[in-house]
Design a protein around this motif. Structure first.
Motif, PDB file in Angstrom:
ATOM      1  N   CYS A 243       1.784  -4.395  -3.098  1.00 40.86           N
ATOM      2  CA  CYS A 243       1.133  -3.095  -3.271  1.00 40.86           C
ATOM      3  C   CYS A 243      -0.271  -3.163  -2.706  1.00 40.86           C
ATOM      4  O   CYS A 243      -0.983  -4.152  -2.912  1.00 40.86           O
ATOM      5  N   ARG A 290       4.090  -1.261  -0.860  1.00 42.79           N
ATOM      6  CA  ARG A 290       3.791   0.105  -1.292  1.00 42.79           C
ATOM      7  C   ARG A 290       2.308   0.346  -1.025  1.00 42.79           C
ATOM      8  O   ARG A 290       1.455  -0.406  -1.500  1.00 42.79           O
ATOM      9  N   CYS A 291       1.993   1.372  -0.252  1.00 42.21           N
ATOM     10  CA  CYS A 291       0.615   1.619   0.167  1.00 42.21           C
ATOM     11  C   CYS A 291       0.121   2.959  -0.376  1.00 42.21           C
ATOM     12  O   CYS A 291       0.748   3.998  -0.123  1.00 42.21           O
TER      13      CYS A 291
END
Length: 329
Positions: A243, A290-291
């Protein structure tokens, strides 16, 4: 590892108290658009949390997050300490708000600690109320707290220091860019990072990205609310991240000039823009992580949930972090 998003706004928040730009006016009309200053809470273990950056909203952020509430003993708090990504006022003013504590543990790089102690005189101000216990952050991972499975390390991403810590000759009043009184306007300025012109990365890590790694689960998060450069070390850290919460201050490079509060571009102000040929969106899109974008300025169109720029991000697999969201890794 459990992360809790406490805030997603750049300096001044949304709305900013002295601004009537479309973003701020929209947040006054629609309170659900309000954003607190960018901050993140990280659970070090079952009973202790660390707050990343101590913003002016810190008390409200704690009260709006049940996991951070005191109890069951009358003076027992799960807030074990603070981690600082830089020495900017909007990321450090909240330290004084915690003066009711007996002790405050603060993790920071050497330049940030020196600025707060020697220029802001934070130790002198707080010593009559609470003791500050400093731990130094560096490139070598260290446990977030005693016995914690969470390791924390830093990646320098900017040599830009806050105005109050600038060389004294450059802090004299004047009308040129970089002067303390330069470019100050009531209209929507990005208040916490509109200081010195950006300098090349040096040995002093004034602004850092944080790498958080859970040795038990293997989960890794990167938190970079202010990103002036994209060094090789940062690119390498992205490769194994699950993340990424990244600087989303400005949508495009010309936004500060187009909005009328600066004569400089986003990049010149120390923030890589989201969109454009050198924007961060294109660099993030290929990643498996996940950005999420955070640290949005009040002039950024993304502060409006109906803005078409949200779809542009979604098409790339990217999004804006929501305040209050939990991220488990």
């Amino acid at each position: 590892m459990l992360l809790q998003v406490l805030g997603t706004a750049a300096g001044g928040g949304v709305p900013q108290w002295n601004c009537a730009c479309p973003g701020c006016s929209g947040a006054r009309t629609h309170p659900d658009r309000r954003r607190r200053h960018a901050s993140l809470a990280v659970r070090a273990d079952d009973d202790h949390w660390y707050l990343i950056n101590a913003t002016p909203d810190i008390a409200d952020q704690i009260e709006s997050t049940p996991a951070l509430h005191p109890g069951p003993a009358a003076r027992r708090t799960p807030v074990a300490g603070l981690v600082l990504t830089d020495a900017e006022l909007d990321h450090t003013l909240g330290i004084a708000r915690l003066r009711e504590a007996d002790r405050i543990e603060v993790l920071a790089t050497g330049p940030v600690r020196a600025a707060l102690r020697d220029r802001a005189h934070l130790d002198d101000i707080l010593t009559p109320y609470a003791s500050l216990e400093w731990r130094e952050l560096g490139s070598v991972p260290v446990p977030l707290g005693q016995g914690s499975d969470i390791e924390i390390s830093v990646i320098p991403v900017s040599a830009k220091r806050p105005r109050y810590a600038a060389p004294r000759a450059s802090r004299t009043s004047g009308s040129g860019e970089g002067a303390d009184s330069g470019e100050r306007k009531d209209f929507g300025r990005e208040a916490d990072h509109e200081g010195q012109a950006e300098k090349p990365l040096g040995v002093e890590p004034w602004v850092v990205a944080l790498r958080l790694h859970d040795r038990r689960t293997g989960g890794t998060a990167l938190y970079a609310p202010a990103l002036a450069a994209w060094p090789d070390a940062f690119q390498e850290a992205l490769a194994d991240a699950d993340c990424v919460l990244l600087d989303g201050t400005f949508w495009d490079d010309d936004e500060p000039r187009r909005s009328g509060f600066s004569t400089r571009t986003a990049t010149e102000m120390g923030h890589l823009p989201i969109d454009g040929p050198d924007g961060t969106a294109g660099r993030l899109a290929p990643l498996a992580a996940r950005c999420l974008y955070t640290h949005l300025n009040n002039t950024n169109p993304l502060v409006d949930p109906a803005a078409p720029q949200h779809k542009q991000l979604a098409d790339l697999g990217l999004a804006v972090a929501a305040e209050g969201m939990e991220i488990a890794l």
